[in-house]
Motif scaffolding. Structure first.
Motif, PDB file in Angstrom:
ATOM      1  N   SER A 152      14.826  12.017  14.447  1.00  9.69           N
ATOM      2  CA  SER A 152      15.238  13.333  14.910  1.00  9.69           C
ATOM      3  C   SER A 152      15.831  13.214  16.317  1.00  9.69           C
ATOM      4  N   HIS A 153      15.541  14.190  17.151  1.00  5.66           N
ATOM      5  CA  HIS A 153      16.043  14.215  18.528  1.00  5.66           C
ATOM      6  C   HIS A 153      14.874  14.468  19.463  1.00  5.66           C
ATOM      7  N   PHE A 154      15.102  14.323  20.753  1.00  8.83           N
ATOM      8  CA  PHE A 154      14.063  14.527  21.752  1.00  8.83           C
ATOM      9  C   PHE A 154      14.322  15.802  22.544  1.00  8.83           C
ATOM     10  N   THR A 155      13.245  16.449  22.961  1.00  5.41           N
ATOM     11  CA  THR A 155      13.380  17.620  23.820  1.00  5.41           C
ATOM     12  C   THR A 155      13.803  17.168  25.215  1.00  5.41           C
ATOM     13  N   LYS A 156      14.326  18.102  26.005  1.00  4.39           N
ATOM     14  CA  LYS A 156      14.737  17.777  27.373  1.00  4.39           C
ATOM     15  C   LYS A 156      13.544  17.303  28.200  1.00  4.39           C
TER      16      LYS A 156
END
Length: 183
Positions: A152-156
């Motif tokens: 997936s992706h990472f949060t800021k």
């Protein structure tokens, strides 16, 4: 320590500039309003064709990478998938216990380097907790590096904490690149 690449910002402000240049080129060649309009239409057709080609290429790349299969794996299957992927890349891989792993799922050895890896197969963004867990695992496994790998992706916030603590983040795009042996 491997550093996370900065993502390229999508910048659409060049489109009006190229439309203006296409119109100027049409005027230069034809010296008529039809020349300007024709050049702009040709530019737009080329631009749209290129974008369609790029998106279909990206879809084919995802299919080849098998990322859709990764998306439906269990967490344990994802860990074993990553283990095999890293073995192909020359790492010696060992798996930690399923529970009580102190925040690391895989331990990679590459010469004298020891890398603790946290695997997160998520359908949503990976947050700060994953980075905190792998930071704790570094001392436990006497690791030189810490990585968090996700489909997936990472949060800021996760990216910020990772940058401060030298944790290497591998997101969806970089995972696809790894699968396709691009890196």
């Amino acid at each position: 320590m491997r550093k996370r690449r900065k993502k390229r910002q999508k910048n659409k402000s060049f489109i009006p500039m190229f439309l203006l240049l296409a119109g100027a080129g049409g005027w230069y060649v034809m010296k008529t309003l039809e020349g300007i309009i024709g050049a702009i239409v040709i530019y737009l057709v080329c631009y749209l064709s290129f974008n369609i080609w790029r998106k279909t290429r990206h879809s084919a790349r995802l299919r080849k990478a098998g990322i859709k299969e990764v998306d439906v794996m269990t967490g344990e299957e994802f860990e074993h998938f990553l283990g095999e992927l890293f073995k192909r890349r020359g790492f010696k891989v060992s798996y930690t216990a399923t529970s009580g792993d102190y925040g690391a799922d895989l331990i990679l050895k590459d010469g004298k380097d020891i890398i603790a890896v946290q695997a997160k197969r998520y359908s949503s963004s990976v947050g700060v907790k994953a980075v905190q867990e792998i930071i704790g695992a570094v001392k436990m496994y006497d690791a030189n590096e810490a990585w968090v790998v996700t489909n997936s992706h990472f949060t800021k916030q996760a990216i910020k904490l990772a940058n401060i603590n030298d944790v290497y983040l591998i997101d969806r795009q970089e995972l696809i690149d790894l699968i396709l042996n691009k890196r």
